[in-house]
Motif scaffolding. Sequence first.
Motif, PDB file in Angstrom:
ATOM      1  N   GLY A 159      -2.331  -1.031  -2.786  1.00 12.39           N
ATOM      2  CA  GLY A 159      -0.998  -1.050  -3.377  1.00 12.39           C
ATOM      3  C   GLY A 159      -0.365   0.316  -3.335  1.00 12.39           C
ATOM      4  O   GLY A 159      -1.040   1.318  -3.094  1.00 12.39           O
ATOM      5  N   THR A 168       0.914   3.766   2.093  1.00 13.33           N
ATOM      6  CA  THR A 168       1.408   4.164   3.413  1.00 13.33           C
ATOM      7  C   THR A 168       2.693   3.419   3.743  1.00 13.33           C
ATOM      8  O   THR A 168       3.677   4.021   4.199  1.00 13.33           O
ATOM      9  N   PHE A 201      -4.145  13.635   3.467  1.00 15.12           N
ATOM     10  CA  PHE A 201      -4.728  12.470   4.118  1.00 15.12           C
ATOM     11  C   PHE A 201      -3.853  12.088   5.314  1.00 15.12           C
ATOM     12  O   PHE A 201      -2.643  12.331   5.315  1.00 15.12           O
ATOM     13  N   ASN A 247       0.850  -1.202   0.000  1.00 18.78           N
ATOM     14  CA  ASN A 247       0.000   0.000   0.000  1.00 18.78           C
ATOM     15  C   ASN A 247       0.879   1.242   0.000  1.00 18.78           C
ATOM     16  O   ASN A 247       2.092   1.155   0.217  1.00 18.78           O
ATOM     17  N   LYS A 278      -8.162   5.381  -5.910  1.00 16.82           N
ATOM     18  CA  LYS A 278      -7.326   6.260  -6.713  1.00 16.82           C
ATOM     19  C   LYS A 278      -7.577   6.027  -8.209  1.00 16.82           C
ATOM     20  O   LYS A 278      -8.189   5.032  -8.605  1.00 16.82           O
TER      21      LYS A 278
HETATM   22  C1  LIG Z   1      -4.489   7.536  -0.404  1.00 20.91           C
HETATM   23  C2  LIG Z   1      -3.435   8.407   0.156  1.00 20.91           C
HETATM   24  C3  LIG Z   1      -2.327   7.907   0.869  1.00 20.91           C
HETATM   25  C4  LIG Z   1      -2.236   6.490   1.354  1.00 20.91           C
HETATM   26  O1  LIG Z   1      -2.249   5.534   0.402  1.00 20.91           O
HETATM   27  P1  LIG Z   1      -2.712   4.050   0.739  1.00 20.91           P
HETATM   28  O2  LIG Z   1      -2.332   3.358  -0.520  1.00 20.91           O
HETATM   29  O3  LIG Z   1      -4.188   4.083   0.961  1.00 20.91           O
HETATM   30  O4  LIG Z   1      -1.967   3.579   1.918  1.00 20.91           O
HETATM   31  C5  LIG Z   1      -1.320   8.792   1.234  1.00 20.91           C
HETATM   32  N1  LIG Z   1      -1.407  10.103   0.966  1.00 20.91           N
HETATM   33  C6  LIG Z   1      -2.458  10.622   0.329  1.00 20.91           C
HETATM   34  C7  LIG Z   1      -2.484  12.099   0.068  1.00 20.91           C
HETATM   35  C8  LIG Z   1      -3.533   9.805  -0.065  1.00 20.91           C
HETATM   36  O5  LIG Z   1      -4.601  10.345  -0.639  1.00 20.91           O
END
Ligand SMILES: *Cc1c(COP(=O)(O)O)cnc(C)c1O
Length: 379
Positions: free
Chosen positions: A197, A67, A90, A65, A190
């Motif tokens: 991912g 993160t 986020f 993912n 996304k």
């Molecule tokens: C979606 C998102 C993340 C995290 O991504 P994941 O793949 O859901 O862990 C990080 N930063 C921003 C700005 C996001 O919108």
Amino acid sequence: MLQPKPFKAPVYITEPLLPPIGDTAAIFKKIWESKQVTNNGIMCRTLEKKLADFLKVKHLSLFSNGTAALQIACRALNLGGEVITTPFTFAATPHALAWNNIKPVFCDIENESMNIDPGKIEELVTKDTAALLPVHVFGTPCNVEAIDKIARRHRLKVIYDAAHAFGVSIEGKSIGSFGDASMFSLHATKVYNTIEGGALAFGKQDLKIRADILKNFGFRSESDVQEPGINGKLNELQSAIGILLLEKIGREIEARGKITNIYRNILKGIGGIKFNRDIPGVVHNYSYFVIRINKGEYGLTRDEVYEELKKYNVFSRRYFYPLCSNFKCYGSLQKRPLSVAQAVSEEVLALPLHGRMDTAFAERICSIISYIKGRAHKL
Ligand SMILES: *Cc1c(COP(=O)(O)O)cnc(C)c1O
């Protein structure tokens, strides 16, 4: 004006881009036959190559993912101390820092782009500052030139959170080619996804090698564990979905652009509603359509519009509200007023958008926004 009818079924902020179910059988069959379902198999390696080509970046690694990718990027760059980032993002952005025992330092944003304000970064730099972590919010590129200058002047690393910016470019240069590393989220919400991912794009190969070790428990070889890594691998099934969706992404972005233009063309006639236009020289990905509501002119607050839309079965989202700097866990870290970010976070509303959305849906949502404005005094 006639009252618009509520939608029969809920209209959500987005729908995941998925391959036709029939297309998955052949590629999944290959995985079943190989019996390798994860651990850097052929699908993952193939997708890494295809994505590096598609995104025009030198080196790319896939992760479970976005993160985890961001957490690993911090490790791969040996970051500690403080990292300057934006509060208008986020939760995952500052969390990735905090999980590495790094203190997120929040910098105010620009009103127009809603991205970190380079003019306010340097006053936050201390002897403990290790890096900058700007976010290309809603796919709008940050002022990469100014950020790069600041980073060089103070010898800081730069990681871009490009979670929203898949496929974006500036003057022909990939959004993933700036800074030391860029993170793309490949989450189902996304523009382009592998269900869950993430990806890191790097200019330097040694960073990719380190990140690949870190996402595999720190194993350098079967018997050589270099450092405490984690498990951040993307499996073969999800990589295969990514391979199939790469063929669809061009049309997805095109269709999103069409919906965006419908929104823009109708909403431009409604007082008190603002939104960003395309920037010359930038290839956009239309990952979100975000309006800003001026209460004085429109007659309703952003929160009132958000609640009203629900009555019509339209589920918009308040991206990003509250600010990360207002989370309980980060409340004490605010060094400077974040007045622009605070105002922006109280104005923004993301409207439903995806490539398979009926154009008539966008028109109906605009009619609702127009209708409830006229009735503001009656609520
Ligand atoms: C979606 C998102 C993340 C995290 O991504 P994941 O793949 O859901 O862990 C990080 N930063 C921003 C700005 C996001 O919108």
